[in-house]
Design a protein around this motif. Structure first.
Motif, PDB file in Angstrom:
ATOM      1  N   PRO A 176       4.058  -9.558  -2.409  1.00 54.71           N
ATOM      2  CA  PRO A 176       4.172  -9.698  -0.900  1.00 54.71           C
ATOM      3  C   PRO A 176       4.336  -8.800  -0.364  1.00 54.71           C
ATOM      4  O   PRO A 176       4.491  -7.316  -0.926  1.00 54.71           O
ATOM      5  N   GLU A 177       3.838  -8.907   1.029  1.00 54.40           N
ATOM      6  CA  GLU A 177       3.592  -7.454   1.822  1.00 54.40           C
ATOM      7  C   GLU A 177       5.008  -6.756   2.111  1.00 54.40           C
ATOM      8  O   GLU A 177       4.915  -5.507   1.967  1.00 54.40           O
ATOM      9  N   SER A 178       5.818  -7.400   2.246  1.00 52.97           N
ATOM     10  CA  SER A 178       7.321  -6.555   2.257  1.00 52.97           C
ATOM     11  C   SER A 178       7.551  -6.146   0.962  1.00 52.97           C
ATOM     12  O   SER A 178       8.298  -5.083   1.261  1.00 52.97           O
ATOM     13  N   ARG A 179       7.395  -6.469  -0.070  1.00 51.01           N
ATOM     14  CA  ARG A 179       7.449  -5.877  -1.137  1.00 51.01           C
ATOM     15  C   ARG A 179       6.665  -4.565  -1.486  1.00 51.01           C
ATOM     16  O   ARG A 179       7.248  -3.504  -1.740  1.00 51.01           O
ATOM     17  N   TYR A 180       5.289  -4.732  -1.215  1.00 53.33           N
ATOM     18  CA  TYR A 180       4.281  -3.446  -0.861  1.00 53.33           C
ATOM     19  C   TYR A 180       5.130  -2.526  -0.035  1.00 53.33           C
ATOM     20  O   TYR A 180       5.199  -1.296  -0.500  1.00 53.33           O
ATOM     21  N   VAL A 181       5.741  -2.850   1.123  1.00 51.62           N
ATOM     22  CA  VAL A 181       6.088  -1.525   2.002  1.00 51.62           C
ATOM     23  C   VAL A 181       7.111  -1.104   1.539  1.00 51.62           C
ATOM     24  O   VAL A 181       7.305   0.141   1.457  1.00 51.62           O
ATOM     25  N   THR A 182       8.177  -1.897   0.565  1.00 56.24           N
ATOM     26  CA  THR A 182       9.353  -1.323   0.068  1.00 56.24           C
ATOM     27  C   THR A 182       8.630  -0.049  -1.132  1.00 56.24           C
ATOM     28  O   THR A 182       9.449   0.875  -1.105  1.00 56.24           O
ATOM     29  N   MET A 183       7.794  -0.696  -1.877  1.00 59.74           N
ATOM     30  CA  MET A 183       7.511   0.055  -2.764  1.00 59.74           C
ATOM     31  C   MET A 183       6.791   1.444  -2.526  1.00 59.74           C
ATOM     32  O   MET A 183       7.068   2.478  -2.802  1.00 59.74           O
ATOM     33  N   ARG A 184       6.006   1.171  -1.501  1.00 57.82           N
ATOM     34  CA  ARG A 184       5.463   2.520  -0.713  1.00 57.82           C
ATOM     35  C   ARG A 184       6.604   3.438  -0.180  1.00 57.82           C
ATOM     36  O   ARG A 184       6.325   4.615  -0.313  1.00 57.82           O
ATOM     37  N   SER A 185       7.625   2.977   0.335  1.00 59.34           N
ATOM     38  CA  SER A 185       8.585   3.714   0.733  1.00 59.34           C
ATOM     39  C   SER A 185       9.239   4.342  -0.294  1.00 59.34           C
ATOM     40  O   SER A 185       9.676   5.388  -0.405  1.00 59.34           O
ATOM     41  N   ASN A 186       9.376   3.642  -1.218  1.00 64.73           N
ATOM     42  CA  ASN A 186      10.031   4.237  -2.555  1.00 64.73           C
ATOM     43  C   ASN A 186       9.494   5.159  -3.157  1.00 64.73           C
ATOM     44  O   ASN A 186       9.802   6.373  -3.648  1.00 64.73           O
ATOM     45  N   VAL A 187       7.988   5.098  -3.114  1.00 67.96           N
ATOM     46  CA  VAL A 187       7.164   6.398  -3.725  1.00 67.96           C
ATOM     47  C   VAL A 187       7.426   7.488  -2.942  1.00 67.96           C
ATOM     48  O   VAL A 187       7.420   8.599  -3.610  1.00 67.96           O
ATOM     49  N   LYS A 188       7.463   7.521  -1.608  1.00 66.33           N
ATOM     50  CA  LYS A 188       7.702   8.751  -0.840  1.00 66.33           C
ATOM     51  C   LYS A 188       9.003   9.177  -1.231  1.00 66.33           C
ATOM     52  O   LYS A 188       9.318  10.386  -1.375  1.00 66.33           O
TER      53      LYS A 188
END
Length: 429
Positions: free
Chosen positions: A378-390
């Protein structure tokens, strides 16, 4: 640079060069099995042992952490355990560094390229004033300061397809250490550690049983299927490709999630068992899946390798000759969600970090389904993962002067945490 390759490592066969000992008879090597570490009972106890046992009890009873401003809890398996363990490391840990061994194999850190992790750790450990002690009787850990990269560079005979010269050299060094000092023999090497990012690091231990079975091996090549890396004792070392020794971290960052127009990206040579399959299924066949051996010149004029990573939602990190890849940390630097394709690979800092929070692990057999797997997120899951990468980025950054929770301290913490756990097992034996 498009592909941080290993130009000096072109094995004659599909795998690493061999050693003369019959490793097929290794009782630890049984498919994907992970042998459980066996505790080594010290010949005599020290005050350092008692401090480690104290630390183990304190960690087991770590107070719950709520709203810790300096640590982001979703990145960790158990932030309370990590915080307490790290605090105790800062307060208690003492490391003795052997001064034996001549340059270039010893005390000669290589600070650029894909083996920079072992070099930077050596440089910072030897310059440290907080953890290093001159009195070995105070030490909880003993660092063996040799470079696997320098072993390969100085002892490997090109075209020979044998690691015997490297393995014999390491065996003789450990034999010398154990004959000259009492510390190795007290635990049969269980409180000793070395750090090796070179692919061949694990294989150079095979001629010395105690080195292979007992020491804490911090390895980029953290493959549990080969009977050398032991989960629960050994440490998965991040492979960091550094272009500059003066500026170990530069040009980090990337576009925000909403501006990443490429679904998935990979460019690199086609060695190993995974990359040719990746290219076969996705190379030049789907505009969303930018999979290249080399980025075409007409494309690099507009968007080079780094810009691709900075503009992609997911960065594909397939294994090469071995399970590890510098692209994993590279993706983190460019704030791209890593997609790791390497069966049997123990991920870096696996003892502390929850990789599901900021990466995707895909089984090698599922490469044909790669786009389907990514689109199902899900896009919301991707956004969370990308934020966590940072957010996790700080734990993978090298600094000329180490800072709290950076990659130097994370590596040292993983070694410390492993040693604490082994002492606990000895106590119960």
């Amino acid at each position: 640079m498009e592909e941080p390759e290993r130009p000096d490592l072109k094995p004659v066969s599909s795998g690493p060069p061999t050693v003369s000992s019959d490793v097929s008879q290794d009782p630890n090597k049984s498919g994907n099995a992970e042998p459980h570490p066996k505790p080594q009972i010290p010949l005599w106890s020290t005050a350092a042992d008692e401090e480690l046992l104290y630390a183990k009890k304190e960690i087991a009873n770590a107070p719950l952490v709520f709203g810790e401003p300096d640590l982001y809890a979703p990145l960790f398996r158990n932030v309370s355990v990590f915080k307490r363990s790290y605090e105790l490391m800062e307060r208690l840990l003492k490391v003795f560094i052997y001064h034996d061994g001549a340059k270039p194999i010893f005390h000669s850190p290589e600070l650029k390229g894909i083996y920079a992790s072992e070099g930077w750790f050596m440089k910072l450990m030897e310059a440290d004033r907080n953890f290093v002690v001159r009195d070995p009787n105070r030490a909880h850990l003993f660092y063996l300061p040799y470079s696997a990269r320098q072993l390969e560079h100085n002892l490997y005979v090109p075209g020979s397809n044998t690691l015997d010269p490297l393995s014999i050299f390491v065996k003789n060094y450990i034999d010398m250490i154990s004959a000259k000092f009492p510390h190795w023999n007290r635990t049969k090497g269980a409180d000793h550690f070395f750090v090796a990012c070179h692919d061949w690091g694990p294989y150079t231990t095979k001629l010395h049983d105690e080195l292979r079975k007992n020491t804490i091996k911090a390895l980029c090549n953290a493959d549990v299927s080969e009977g050398v890396f032991i989960r629960g004792r050994d440490v998965s070392l991040p492979e960091t490709y550094l272009k500059s020794a003066r500026r170990p971290v530069r040009d980090i960052g990337g576009k925000p999630a909403a501006e990443r127009s490429i679904l998935a990206f990979f460019a690199g040579q086609m060695h190993g068992r995974v990359r040719p399959v990746l290219l076969k299924h996705w190379g030049g066949k789907d505009a969303d899946m930018r999979i290249y051996t080399r980025i075409p010149r007409q494309i690099t004029r507009r968007m080079n390798y780094a810009k691709h990573m900075k503009s992609s939602k997911y960065c594909i990190c397939p294994m090469g000759y071995e399970v590890n890849s510098p692209r994993i940390v590279e993706a983190i630097y460019y704030e791209c969600v890593p997609v790791i394709i390497a069966d049997n690979f123990v991920l870096p800092f696996d003892d502390a970090l929850d990789w599901t929070a900021f990466s995707v692990v895909v089984a090698e057999k599922d490469v044909p389904r790669l786009k389907e797997i990514l689109l199902a997120i899900p896009e919301s899951r991707y956004v969370t993962m990308r934020s966590n990468v940072k957010k996790v980025q700080r734990h993978f950054l090298w600094h000329a002067k180490p800072v709290k929770y950076d990659i130097f301290h994370m590596i040292l913490h993983s070694v410390w945490f492993s040693r604490v756990n082994q002492v606990h097992q000895v106590e119960q034996h």
